[in-house]
Design a protein around this motif. Structure first.
Motif, mmCIF file in Angstrom:
data_model
loop_
_atom_site.group_PDB
_atom_site.id
_atom_site.type_symbol
_atom_site.label_atom_id
_atom_site.label_comp_id
_atom_site.label_asym_id
_atom_site.label_seq_id
_atom_site.Cartn_x
_atom_site.Cartn_y
_atom_site.Cartn_z
ATOM 1 N N TYR A 179 43.612 -10.180 24.954
ATOM 2 C CA TYR A 179 43.962 -11.112 24.128
ATOM 3 C C TYR A 179 44.741 -12.579 24.753
ATOM 4 C CZ TYR A 179 43.860 -6.474 21.425
ATOM 5 O OH TYR A 179 43.384 -5.629 20.939
ATOM 6 N N GLY A 223 43.351 -15.285 24.788
ATOM 7 C CA GLY A 223 42.796 -16.443 24.051
ATOM 8 C C GLY A 223 43.835 -16.397 23.034
ATOM 9 N N LEU A 224 44.544 -15.209 22.165
ATOM 10 C CA LEU A 224 45.546 -15.362 21.344
ATOM 11 C C LEU A 224 46.869 -16.022 21.851
ATOM 12 C CD1 LEU A 224 46.445 -14.959 18.606
ATOM 13 C CD2 LEU A 224 46.676 -12.633 19.231
ATOM 14 N N LEU A 233 46.479 -19.769 22.446
ATOM 15 C CA LEU A 233 46.554 -20.458 21.189
ATOM 16 C C LEU A 233 47.987 -20.565 20.704
ATOM 17 C CD1 LEU A 233 44.743 -21.802 18.948
ATOM 18 C CD2 LEU A 233 44.220 -19.580 17.828
ATOM 19 N N LEU A 239 41.934 -9.875 16.204
ATOM 20 C CA LEU A 239 42.820 -10.658 17.178
ATOM 21 C C LEU A 239 42.517 -10.921 18.637
ATOM 22 C CD1 LEU A 239 46.379 -9.180 16.108
ATOM 23 C CD2 LEU A 239 45.100 -11.343 15.225
ATOM 24 N N ASN A 298 39.946 -11.594 22.202
ATOM 25 C CA ASN A 298 39.244 -12.638 22.743
ATOM 26 C C ASN A 298 37.897 -12.937 21.779
ATOM 27 O OD1 ASN A 298 41.232 -13.387 24.592
ATOM 28 N ND2 ASN A 298 40.064 -12.452 26.194
ATOM 29 N N MET A 354 38.389 -14.484 18.597
ATOM 30 C CA MET A 354 38.640 -16.082 18.880
ATOM 31 C C MET A 354 37.636 -16.900 19.066
ATOM 32 S SD MET A 354 42.281 -15.928 18.755
ATOM 33 C CE MET A 354 41.902 -14.851 17.572
ATOM 34 N N ALA A 377 40.230 -17.787 14.655
ATOM 35 C CA ALA A 377 41.481 -18.109 15.475
ATOM 36 C C ALA A 377 42.567 -18.510 14.375
ATOM 37 C CB ALA A 377 40.952 -19.313 16.220
ATOM 38 N N ARG A 378 42.201 -19.300 13.318
ATOM 39 C CA ARG A 378 43.099 -19.764 12.132
ATOM 40 C C ARG A 378 43.650 -18.288 11.528
ATOM 41 N NH1 ARG A 378 39.668 -24.077 11.434
ATOM 42 N NH2 ARG A 378 38.472 -22.915 9.784
ATOM 43 N N ALA A 424 43.898 -15.310 12.882
ATOM 44 C CA ALA A 424 44.727 -14.564 13.697
ATOM 45 C C ALA A 424 46.126 -15.156 13.847
ATOM 46 C CB ALA A 424 43.950 -14.702 15.320
#
Length: 404
Positions: A63, A65-66, A69, A223, A225, A228, A234-235, A237
């Motif tokens: 996670y 990437g989350l 972001l 959620l 990677n 993402m 991504a939006r 999440a």
């Protein structure tokens, strides 16, 4: 005899010259301090890029990437490495990687606080060619996900083949963005579960456990990677995090203690943290000053004395020490009496033919305060040091009075 070295000299040659020793000590101290600092902060220095399913992992199931972001969009994500921080009032995301992960302590601190539990889905193995990457082995299995919250909450997990279709948002859970089902889709159900996001067959993907603010996301691909990988994912999440987060929250927390990346405060780490760092530096400076002072000599060098000194007095002292150590002092009374007898016979002109008892009778007739024979008998019968000393003193005084 002496134990001093003869002909020794210090010419500064060899491997142990002062500069060499000083350099070795300095390097040792630097290495020791460095080891202490690394030992204190080793848990914080672990990157967590081990291919796991947690907030520090850059693998497909992680996670990171989350978290990145959320940081870029001002949501102020924080990583929980200390279990004591699990009682935060903001949203905490828990990512157990196995059904055997002990969730008891974490859930006990989150009973009435917003918490998102993401169930495990994939079985992976480490990619030997790329650090932090993983290869998919297959699905971890329904039983693995069902054990995460058991036995307090009994969930029934199901794997739905296919995917890619939009998921349904229930009334009161309008996220503002649509979610598409991953392939395959992992869902769950159970008694008291309030659905927030489901598939078309009403199987829950995101749900709340009763009236508690504890949410369960059955499919981590919404959620992680992998999710993402697209802007739409991504939006979506971020929209999910915003919905679950309280309105007055200042941060979103991602826990990694359940993934074996936590740590607790230690006395060693406190020594290098404010406000104790000042005291640590002061103690270090004191030790350096003490060590520096220890290298300086206080006054001129003092030569060591001989183990056995010269002269008659030293010889007598050494002989007396040997007798004292052997415990034979009391046996010397008769010999001292004989010595006084011989000196008295020579001093008072006793006839040469007189021996032993006859000589003692002659000395007794000198009419002094004590009889010589009695004093000599007391010396020979002495059994300890004090009795011997008293008898010898009496003989010495008798000899002195006789000479007067």
């Amino acid at each position: 005899m002496s134990d001093l070295a003869i002909g020794s000299r210090d010419d500064g040659e060899g491997a142990f010259r002062p500069r060499t020793v000083a350099l070795m000590i300095a390097l040792g101290l630097i290495g020791f301090v460095g080891m202490l600092v690394i030992a204190a902060y080793a848990p914080d220095l672990r990157s967590g890029r081990n291919g796991g399913a947690h907030a520090l992992s850059n693998a497909a199931t992680g996670y990171a990437g989350l978290v990145a972001l959320a940081e870029a969009t001002g949501r102020n994500p924080r990583i929980i490495r200390d279990k004591r921080l699990l009682d935060a009032d903001e949203l905490v995301v828990l990512t157990p990687e196995s059904g055997f992960t002990d969730m008891t302590e974490a859930l006990a601190q989150r009973t009435d606080k917003p918490t998102l539990v993401i169930l495990p889905k994939w079985a992976t193995e480490r990619d030997e060619d790329r650090s932090g990457w993983v290869n998919f082995v297959g699905l971890a299995g329904r039983a693995n996900a069902e054990r995460v919250l058991a036995p307090a909450d009994k969930l029934k997990v199901e794997i739905v083949r296919g995917g890619g279709r939009p998921l349904i948002q229930h009334v009161g859970a309008e996220f503002g963005l649509s979610f598409r089902a991953p392939r395959p889709l992992q869902t769950f159900g159970g008694e008291g579960v309030v659905p927030l996001i489901t598939d078309r067959d009403n199987r829950v993907v995101l749900g709340r456990l009763g009236d508690r603010p504890v949410y369960v996301l059955s499919d981590p691909d919404l959620l992680d990677n992998r999710g993402m990988a697209t802007a739409e994912g991504a939006r979506a999440a971020l929209a999910m995090l915003d919905y679950l987060q309280p309105n007055d929250a200042e941060a979103v927390w991602f826990d990694v203690t359940l993934n074996g990346l936590g740590h607790a405060s230690s006395p060693l780490k406190l020594a290098f943290s404010a406000p104790f760092l000042a005291m640590t530096l002061a103690l270090g400076a004191v030790l350096l000053l003490v060590g520096w002072q220890a290298t300086a000599r206080f006054g001129p060098p003092r030569l060591r004395t001989r183990a056995i000194a010269f002269g008659k007095a030293a010889l007598v002292d050494n002989a007396a020490a040997l007798v004292r150590r052997a415990g034979r002092e009391a046996t010397l009374g008769g010999r001292y009496a004989q010595l006084v007898r011989e000196r008295a016979a020579a001093a008072f002109g006793a006839p040469a033919r007189l021996r032993d008892a006859a000589l003692d009778q002659y000395l007794d007739r000198l009419r002094r305060r004590g009889r010589f024979s009695d004093l000599a008998a007391a010396a020979m019968q002495a059994q300890d040091r004090r009795a011997l000393a008293d008898a010898a003193r009496a003989l010495h005084d008798w000899m002195g009075e006789t000479k007067r």
